[in-house]
Design a protein around this motif. Structure first.
Motif, PDB file in Angstrom:
ATOM      1  N   SER A   1       0.829  -1.215   0.000  1.00 28.96           N
ATOM      2  CA  SER A   1       0.000   0.000   0.000  1.00 28.96           C
ATOM      3  C   SER A   1       0.863   1.264   0.000  1.00 28.96           C
ATOM      4  O   SER A   1       1.873   1.346   0.682  1.00 28.96           O
ATOM      5  CB  SER A   1      -0.952  -0.002   1.197  1.00 28.96           C
ATOM      6  OG  SER A   1      -0.231  -0.083   2.404  1.00 28.96           O
ATOM      7  N   GLN A   2       0.411   2.238  -0.788  1.00 31.61           N
ATOM      8  CA  GLN A   2       1.103   3.519  -0.897  1.00 31.61           C
ATOM      9  C   GLN A   2       0.391   4.622  -0.128  1.00 31.61           C
ATOM     10  O   GLN A   2       0.972   5.682   0.118  1.00 31.61           O
ATOM     11  CB  GLN A   2       1.202   3.941  -2.366  1.00 31.61           C
ATOM     12  CG  GLN A   2       1.905   2.945  -3.262  1.00 31.61           C
ATOM     13  CD  GLN A   2       1.836   3.359  -4.711  1.00 31.61           C
ATOM     14  OE1 GLN A   2       2.250   4.460  -5.090  1.00 31.61           O
ATOM     15  NE2 GLN A   2       1.303   2.489  -5.553  1.00 31.61           N
ATOM     16  N   THR A   3      -0.870   4.408   0.199  1.00 29.81           N
ATOM     17  CA  THR A   3      -1.637   5.415   0.926  1.00 29.81           C
ATOM     18  C   THR A   3      -2.315   4.756   2.127  1.00 29.81           C
ATOM     19  O   THR A   3      -2.493   3.530   2.168  1.00 29.81           O
ATOM     20  CB  THR A   3      -2.727   6.055   0.043  1.00 29.81           C
ATOM     21  OG1 THR A   3      -3.750   5.079  -0.228  1.00 29.81           O
ATOM     22  CG2 THR A   3      -2.155   6.569  -1.276  1.00 29.81           C
ATOM     23  N   LEU A   4      -2.715   5.579   3.092  1.00 26.94           N
ATOM     24  CA  LEU A   4      -3.383   5.062   4.277  1.00 26.94           C
ATOM     25  C   LEU A   4      -4.710   4.407   3.916  1.00 26.94           C
ATOM     26  O   LEU A   4      -5.089   3.372   4.491  1.00 26.94           O
ATOM     27  CB  LEU A   4      -3.608   6.200   5.280  1.00 26.94           C
ATOM     28  CG  LEU A   4      -4.271   5.818   6.614  1.00 26.94           C
ATOM     29  CD1 LEU A   4      -3.445   4.763   7.345  1.00 26.94           C
ATOM     30  CD2 LEU A   4      -4.466   7.053   7.490  1.00 26.94           C
ATOM     31  N   TYR A   5      -5.422   4.977   2.946  1.00 25.60           N
ATOM     32  CA  TYR A   5      -6.699   4.395   2.540  1.00 25.60           C
ATOM     33  C   TYR A   5      -6.502   3.001   1.948  1.00 25.60           C
ATOM     34  O   TYR A   5      -7.256   2.062   2.241  1.00 25.60           O
ATOM     35  CB  TYR A   5      -7.397   5.299   1.527  1.00 25.60           C
ATOM     36  CG  TYR A   5      -8.727   4.766   1.050  1.00 25.60           C
ATOM     37  CD1 TYR A   5      -9.772   4.553   1.948  1.00 25.60           C
ATOM     38  CD2 TYR A   5      -8.941   4.468  -0.287  1.00 25.60           C
ATOM     39  CE1 TYR A   5     -10.999   4.055   1.516  1.00 25.60           C
ATOM     40  CE2 TYR A   5     -10.158   3.973  -0.725  1.00 25.60           C
ATOM     41  CZ  TYR A   5     -11.179   3.770   0.176  1.00 25.60           C
ATOM     42  OH  TYR A   5     -12.382   3.274  -0.257  1.00 25.60           O
ATOM     43  N   GLN A   6      -5.464   2.833   1.104  1.00 27.11           N
ATOM     44  CA  GLN A   6      -5.167   1.506   0.563  1.00 27.11           C
ATOM     45  C   GLN A   6      -4.882   0.520   1.689  1.00 27.11           C
ATOM     46  O   GLN A   6      -5.333  -0.632   1.649  1.00 27.11           O
ATOM     47  CB  GLN A   6      -3.956   1.582  -0.364  1.00 27.11           C
ATOM     48  CG  GLN A   6      -4.228   2.183  -1.722  1.00 27.11           C
ATOM     49  CD  GLN A   6      -2.978   2.175  -2.579  1.00 27.11           C
ATOM     50  OE1 GLN A   6      -1.893   2.530  -2.123  1.00 27.11           O
ATOM     51  NE2 GLN A   6      -3.114   1.775  -3.832  1.00 27.11           N
ATOM     52  N   ALA A   7      -4.132   0.984   2.692  1.00 31.49           N
ATOM     53  CA  ALA A   7      -3.815   0.100   3.829  1.00 31.49           C
ATOM     54  C   ALA A   7      -5.083  -0.304   4.575  1.00 31.49           C
ATOM     55  O   ALA A   7      -5.236  -1.466   4.971  1.00 31.49           O
ATOM     56  CB  ALA A   7      -2.835   0.799   4.770  1.00 31.49           C
ATOM     57  N   LYS A   8      -6.006   0.636   4.760  1.00 33.09           N
ATOM     58  CA  LYS A   8      -7.246   0.325   5.478  1.00 33.09           C
ATOM     59  C   LYS A   8      -8.114  -0.658   4.695  1.00 33.09           C
ATOM     60  O   LYS A   8      -8.719  -1.562   5.280  1.00 33.09           O
ATOM     61  CB  LYS A   8      -8.020   1.618   5.757  1.00 33.09           C
ATOM     62  CG  LYS A   8      -7.377   2.505   6.821  1.00 33.09           C
ATOM     63  CD  LYS A   8      -8.183   3.776   7.031  1.00 33.09           C
ATOM     64  CE  LYS A   8      -7.566   4.641   8.136  1.00 33.09           C
ATOM     65  NZ  LYS A   8      -8.325   5.906   8.329  1.00 33.09           N
ATOM     66  N   VAL A   9      -8.176  -0.489   3.374  1.00 29.09           N
ATOM     67  CA  VAL A   9      -8.941  -1.425   2.545  1.00 29.09           C
ATOM     68  C   VAL A   9      -8.334  -2.820   2.643  1.00 29.09           C
ATOM     69  O   VAL A   9      -9.043  -3.822   2.814  1.00 29.09           O
ATOM     70  CB  VAL A   9      -8.976  -0.947   1.079  1.00 29.09           C
ATOM     71  CG1 VAL A   9      -9.540  -2.045   0.165  1.00 29.09           C
ATOM     72  CG2 VAL A   9      -9.823   0.316   0.948  1.00 29.09           C
ATOM     73  N   ALA A  10      -6.998  -2.900   2.548  1.00 32.71           N
ATOM     74  CA  ALA A  10      -6.327  -4.201   2.651  1.00 32.71           C
ATOM     75  C   ALA A  10      -6.546  -4.828   4.031  1.00 32.71           C
ATOM     76  O   ALA A  10      -6.748  -6.045   4.149  1.00 32.71           O
ATOM     77  CB  ALA A  10      -4.836  -4.036   2.371  1.00 32.71           C
TER      78      ALA A  10
END
Length: 452
Positions: free
Chosen positions: A139-148
């Motif tokens: 993940s490159q962004t916090l939102y991507q991390a939260k989705v993952a």
């Protein structure tokens, strides 16, 4: 892959750092780790306890480093194996020495993704959760991390579970009607079969539609800023990246080559492309720049067509708007600080009025970009498909259920309908990894880092 092997790998990124971690997993991990650790008197590696000690040479007992070792007993670990994690100072030399000593004691070097693959094969994770581990790391962004993180917690699996249960229930009733026809078990009427099929397919179609947004969340998107010279493309580009990235002058044709920068909008990585102004080229360099602009326009996921709001629309403006009409695009009426001529060119495309000089309308432009990206996607918190493998399996299931629907409508015997239903169920099983070919598993886990 032999699940009885004890494996070892460095679990932290390459390079120097404050801490580096070496992970061992397998039946001999505790024994191997104990030989290279000198703990405080009376202390041993106990389950789920961090023990301070010294890392020493196995043969001579010579001290190498101070470490903290943590032991996880089977099956209460990430892989369900015995695991020992040794946290050293983050020197590549020290970390390599830990691995070398473990290899000398009978461990083998882990393959890429093997720790997570063991977690999958041992039932700790399903395949969508295993893929989420990779997505979380990448993940490159916090939102991507939260989705993952949501996917890792099983959000997609929870959506799939009732769909599979409904399909299995339908299969069971059809099987019963066939196997026990002589015992007065009624055969399901076609209307009921079709209704239950429609219910399952509706849920799968909704899940399939989530891939449009899920792919963008996972991979990001490319946004091209196009327009004729001197309409403020580079100034808008600089406003969106929030720094002076592109050169801006009053001279038309200043931008000759593509200028790119990646920013996060709403947690989604967006690769912005500032392009050369489109007009009749005055020299070979400008001709090449304009050709690249048209290529960027063709390749982009979303296009900003920038028009000078203070000037009468030109032929180039109209041609660009016509080219953008059939795709995802936003019309930006820039230079509103100089007044507006009032021409209506946008048609059905969304329009945002901005001034790159004053900053007016930039917030609205970012919001409109996000609206164009999200479309009708579910609100945050919903499960979504994030890669082509997942999308392919859902579409395969839909194809099989469509075939089953056609069979029922054509009054094909239920034995043949069941073949299509089982094909649909098999596709969903492959999605979660309940049944997945070894070569597909190898492809998925080969994209992981070694220590995960």
């Amino acid at each position: 892959m032999n699940l009885d092997d004890t494996i070892v790998a460095i679990a932290t990124p390459p390079g120097r750092g404050g801490i580096g971690v070496v992970r061992l997993a397998g039946p001999e991990s505790k024994i191997i780790a104990s030989r290279m650790l000198l703990l405080s008197p009376g202390r041993v590696l106990d389950a789920r306890r961090a023990e301070f000690g010294e890392l020493v040479e196995i043969d001579s007992g010579e001290r190498i480093d101070e470490v903290v070792a943590t032991y996880f007993s089977a099956p209460h670990s990430y892989t369900t194996d015995e695991i020992v994690e040794i946290s050293c100072h983050g020197s590549p030399v020290v970390l390599r020495r830990v691995v070398e000593m473990a290899l000398a004691q009978g461990a083998r070097l882990a393959e890429p993704g093997e720790f997570t693959q063991r977690a999958f094969l041992n039932g700790r994770l399903d395949l969508t959760q295993a893929e989420a581990v990779r997505d979380l790391i990448d993940s490159q962004t916090l939102y991507q991390a939260k989705v993952a993180a949501r996917q890792l917690k099983g959000s997609l699996s929870r959506v799939l579970l009732p769909i599979k249960e409904d399909l299995v229930a339908l299969i069971a009733r059809l099987e019963a009607g066939i196997d026990f026809a002589e015992d007065d078990v009624s055969v399901m009427p076609s209307d009921q079969i079709l209704a239950e099929l429609d219910q399952v397919k509706s849920a799968l179609r909704e899940l399939s539609a989530s891939f449009t947004y899920g792919k963008i969340v996972h991979e990001g998107l490319t946004l091209a800023i196009v327009g004729r010279p001197n309409v403020g493309k580079s100034s808008l580009f600089n406003r969106l990246v929030e720094r002076e990235r592109a050169i801006v002058t009053a001279l038309p044709g200043t931008t000759r080559d593509l200028v790119t920068e990646t920013v996060a909008l709403g947690g989604i990585p967006v690769r912005l492309v500032d392009t050369a102004g489109i007009r009749e080229a005055l020299d070979e360099a400008e001709h090449i720049g304009i050709r690249k602009s048209m290529e960027a326009l063709a390749d982009a996921d979303l296009v900003l067509v920038v028009v000078d709001a203070s000037d009468e629309p030109s032929t180039v403006d109209r041609e660009l708007l016509q080219d953008a009409a059939g795709r995802a695009a936003i019309v930006v009426l820039n230079k509103t600080d100089l007044g507006e001529c009032g021409a209506d060119l946008a048609g059905k495309l969304p329009v945002v009025r901005t001034s790159a000089v004053t900053g007016n309308g930039i917030t609205e432009l970012r919001a409109e970009i996000l609206r164009a990206v999200k479309g009708n996607a579910a609100e945050d918190g919903g499960a979504m498909l994030t890669n082509l493998r997942q999308q392919g399996q859902v579409n395969s299931a839909l194809g099989a259920l469509d075939a089953a629907t056609a069979s029922v409508q054509n009054r094909i015997p239920h034995e043949m309908v069941l073949l299509d239903l089982y094909n649909g169920l098999r596709a969903l099983d492959e999605l979660t990894g309940a049944t997945t070919a070894d070569d597909i598993l190898k492809l998925i886990f080969s994209t992981f880092c070694i220590g995960k």
